[in-house]
Scaffold this motif. Structure first.
Motif, PDB file in Angstrom:
ATOM      1  N   GLN A 158      32.278  41.181  34.587  1.00 48.84           N
ATOM      2  CA  GLN A 158      31.998  39.836  35.099  1.00 48.84           C
ATOM      3  C   GLN A 158      33.236  39.198  35.716  1.00 48.84           C
ATOM      4  OE1 GLN A 158      28.967  38.346  35.462  1.00 48.84           O
ATOM      5  NE2 GLN A 158      28.264  40.373  34.873  1.00 48.84           N
ATOM      6  N   VAL A 159      34.390  39.401  35.104  1.00 51.91           N
ATOM      7  CA  VAL A 159      35.631  38.861  35.664  1.00 51.91           C
ATOM      8  C   VAL A 159      35.930  39.530  37.003  1.00 51.91           C
ATOM      9  CG1 VAL A 159      38.142  38.734  35.341  1.00 51.91           C
ATOM     10  CG2 VAL A 159      36.594  38.072  33.481  1.00 51.91           C
ATOM     11  N   LEU A 160      35.753  40.823  37.074  1.00 52.10           N
ATOM     12  CA  LEU A 160      35.993  41.521  38.340  1.00 52.10           C
ATOM     13  C   LEU A 160      34.980  41.100  39.401  1.00 52.10           C
ATOM     14  CD1 LEU A 160      36.867  45.091  37.041  1.00 52.10           C
ATOM     15  CD2 LEU A 160      38.436  43.391  38.016  1.00 52.10           C
ATOM     16  N   LYS A 161      33.737  40.922  39.002  1.00 54.28           N
ATOM     17  CA  LYS A 161      32.690  40.517  39.941  1.00 54.28           C
ATOM     18  C   LYS A 161      32.962  39.122  40.505  1.00 54.28           C
ATOM     19  CE  LYS A 161      27.699  39.912  40.280  1.00 54.28           C
ATOM     20  NZ  LYS A 161      26.422  39.939  39.537  1.00 54.28           N
ATOM     21  N   ALA A 162      33.443  38.216  39.672  1.00 53.07           N
ATOM     22  CA  ALA A 162      33.731  36.853  40.119  1.00 53.07           C
ATOM     23  C   ALA A 162      34.877  36.833  41.132  1.00 53.07           C
ATOM     24  CB  ALA A 162      34.070  35.964  38.925  1.00 53.07           C
ATOM     25  N   ALA A 163      35.759  37.793  41.059  1.00 52.94           N
ATOM     26  CA  ALA A 163      36.881  37.966  41.999  1.00 52.94           C
ATOM     27  C   ALA A 163      37.813  36.762  42.075  1.00 52.94           C
ATOM     28  CB  ALA A 163      36.357  38.334  43.384  1.00 52.94           C
ATOM     29  N   LYS A 164      37.828  35.920  41.043  1.00 56.24           N
ATOM     30  CA  LYS A 164      38.741  34.771  41.029  1.00 56.24           C
ATOM     31  C   LYS A 164      40.104  35.159  40.464  1.00 56.24           C
ATOM     32  CE  LYS A 164      35.081  31.373  40.422  1.00 56.24           C
ATOM     33  NZ  LYS A 164      34.468  30.396  39.521  1.00 56.24           N
ATOM     34  N   THR A 165      40.095  36.113  39.557  1.00 55.81           N
ATOM     35  CA  THR A 165      41.321  36.550  38.899  1.00 55.81           C
ATOM     36  C   THR A 165      41.463  38.046  39.110  1.00 55.81           C
ATOM     37  OG1 THR A 165      40.861  34.896  37.191  1.00 55.81           O
ATOM     38  CG2 THR A 165      42.605  36.468  36.737  1.00 55.81           C
ATOM     39  N   ARG A 166      42.438  38.421  39.919  1.00 56.10           N
ATOM     40  CA  ARG A 166      42.697  39.837  40.196  1.00 56.10           C
ATOM     41  C   ARG A 166      44.189  40.053  40.356  1.00 56.10           C
ATOM     42  NH1 ARG A 166      38.127  42.849  43.625  1.00 56.10           N
ATOM     43  NH2 ARG A 166      36.364  42.098  42.427  1.00 56.10           N
ATOM     44  N   THR A 167      44.642  41.167  39.833  1.00 55.49           N
ATOM     45  CA  THR A 167      46.043  41.531  39.983  1.00 55.49           C
ATOM     46  C   THR A 167      46.264  42.107  41.383  1.00 55.49           C
ATOM     47  OG1 THR A 167      45.470  43.599  38.853  1.00 55.49           O
ATOM     48  CG2 THR A 167      46.539  41.895  37.524  1.00 55.49           C
ATOM     49  N   PRO A 168      47.507  42.182  41.834  1.00 58.48           N
ATOM     50  CA  PRO A 168      47.794  42.642  43.199  1.00 58.48           C
ATOM     51  C   PRO A 168      47.227  44.017  43.562  1.00 58.48           C
ATOM     52  CG  PRO A 168      49.732  41.588  42.285  1.00 58.48           C
ATOM     53  CD  PRO A 168      48.728  41.702  41.163  1.00 58.48           C
ATOM     54  N   ASP A 169      47.130  44.921  42.596  1.00 60.34           N
ATOM     55  CA  ASP A 169      46.635  46.265  42.898  1.00 60.34           C
ATOM     56  C   ASP A 169      45.168  46.284  43.325  1.00 60.34           C
ATOM     57  OD1 ASP A 169      46.168  45.599  40.092  1.00 60.34           O
ATOM     58  OD2 ASP A 169      45.328  47.613  39.906  1.00 60.34           O
ATOM     59  N   ILE A 170      44.438  45.207  43.022  1.00 62.32           N
ATOM     60  CA  ILE A 170      43.035  45.123  43.441  1.00 62.32           C
ATOM     61  C   ILE A 170      42.798  43.911  44.345  1.00 62.32           C
ATOM     62  CG2 ILE A 170      42.042  46.534  41.600  1.00 62.32           C
ATOM     63  CD1 ILE A 170      41.405  43.970  40.059  1.00 62.32           C
ATOM     64  N   GLY A 171      43.838  43.557  45.071  1.00 63.22           N
ATOM     65  CA  GLY A 171      43.702  42.550  46.113  1.00 63.22           C
ATOM     66  C   GLY A 171      43.883  41.105  45.718  1.00 63.22           C
ATOM     67  N   GLY A 172      44.456  40.857  44.553  1.00 61.44           N
ATOM     68  CA  GLY A 172      44.637  39.478  44.114  1.00 61.44           C
ATOM     69  C   GLY A 172      46.094  39.090  44.002  1.00 61.44           C
ATOM     70  N   THR A 173      46.312  37.936  43.412  1.00 60.27           N
ATOM     71  CA  THR A 173      47.670  37.432  43.214  1.00 60.27           C
ATOM     72  C   THR A 173      47.920  37.043  41.759  1.00 60.27           C
ATOM     73  OG1 THR A 173      46.972  35.185  43.785  1.00 60.27           O
ATOM     74  CG2 THR A 173      47.831  36.554  45.581  1.00 60.27           C
ATOM     75  N   SER A 174      46.975  37.330  40.884  1.00 65.77           N
ATOM     76  CA  SER A 174      47.087  36.951  39.474  1.00 65.77           C
ATOM     77  C   SER A 174      48.076  37.840  38.737  1.00 65.77           C
ATOM     78  CB  SER A 174      45.726  37.044  38.789  1.00 65.77           C
ATOM     79  OG  SER A 174      44.796  36.193  39.416  1.00 65.77           O
ATOM     80  N   SER A 175      48.630  37.305  37.671  1.00 67.22           N
ATOM     81  CA  SER A 175      49.553  38.064  36.830  1.00 67.22           C
ATOM     82  C   SER A 175      48.767  38.870  35.793  1.00 67.22           C
ATOM     83  CB  SER A 175      50.504  37.108  36.100  1.00 67.22           C
ATOM     84  OG  SER A 175      49.787  36.342  35.140  1.00 67.22           O
ATOM     85  N   THR A 176      49.481  39.736  35.127  1.00 66.89           N
ATOM     86  CA  THR A 176      48.886  40.500  34.029  1.00 66.89           C
ATOM     87  C   THR A 176      48.301  39.547  32.996  1.00 66.89           C
ATOM     88  OG1 THR A 176      50.532  42.240  34.354  1.00 66.89           O
ATOM     89  CG2 THR A 176      49.376  42.210  32.226  1.00 66.89           C
ATOM     90  N   ARG A 177      49.077  38.536  32.624  1.00 67.27           N
ATOM     91  CA  ARG A 177      48.640  37.559  31.623  1.00 67.27           C
ATOM     92  C   ARG A 177      47.389  36.814  32.091  1.00 67.27           C
ATOM     93  NH1 ARG A 177      50.822  34.907  27.264  1.00 67.27           N
ATOM     94  NH2 ARG A 177      52.805  35.959  27.603  1.00 67.27           N
ATOM     95  N   GLU A 178      47.389  36.368  33.326  1.00 69.53           N
ATOM     96  CA  GLU A 178      46.230  35.619  33.842  1.00 69.53           C
ATOM     97  C   GLU A 178      44.962  36.480  33.827  1.00 69.53           C
ATOM     98  OE1 GLU A 178      48.565  32.634  36.922  1.00 69.53           O
ATOM     99  OE2 GLU A 178      48.018  34.646  37.576  1.00 69.53           O
ATOM    100  N   MET A 179      45.100  37.727  34.215  1.00 69.20           N
ATOM    101  CA  MET A 179      43.950  38.632  34.216  1.00 69.20           C
ATOM    102  C   MET A 179      43.460  38.868  32.792  1.00 69.20           C
ATOM    103  SD  MET A 179      42.121  40.424  36.346  1.00 69.20           S
ATOM    104  CE  MET A 179      41.166  41.908  36.521  1.00 69.20           C
TER     105      MET A 179
END
Length: 95
Positions: free
Chosen positions: A49-70
């Motif tokens: 569900q988190v991946l589907k929402a695409a609001k929180t993603r780490t750089p390796d999957i196209g986002g800008t979120s940190s490890t902690r945020e993910m």
């Protein structure tokens, strides 16, 4: 032992950008192995569900979120899911 299989990633060490999904998913595999099918499913659903929402993603999957945020995003989703008798938070109290 349950762990994600990946390299040590020295190029991103200490930067807080590693994707924690593999580690969390390993926990779901452990729960399933221990007979906690419902808890494992809830963890996997939270990841999906988190991946589907695409609001929180780490750089390796196209986002800008940190490890902690993910990780926190997945944990928040998980904490809001009904787990019945297989509540992952209670597994530490089992003998």
């Amino acid at each position: 032992m349950f762990e994600p299989v990946h390299g040590s990633a020295p190029d991103i060490a200490g930067k807080g950008i590693a994707n924690p999904v593999g580690q969390i998913w390993s926990g779901a595999l452990m729960l399933r192995h221990l007979g906690e099918e419902q808890a494992a499913s809830v963890v996997e659903t939270s990841i999906a569900q988190v991946l589907k929402a695409a609001k929180t993603r780490t750089p390796d999957i196209g986002g800008t979120s940190s490890t902690r945020e993910m990780g926190e995003s997945i944990a928040l989703h998980l904490s809001n899911q009904p787990c019945g008798d297989a509540d992952p938070r209670s597994l530490m109290n089992k003998n």
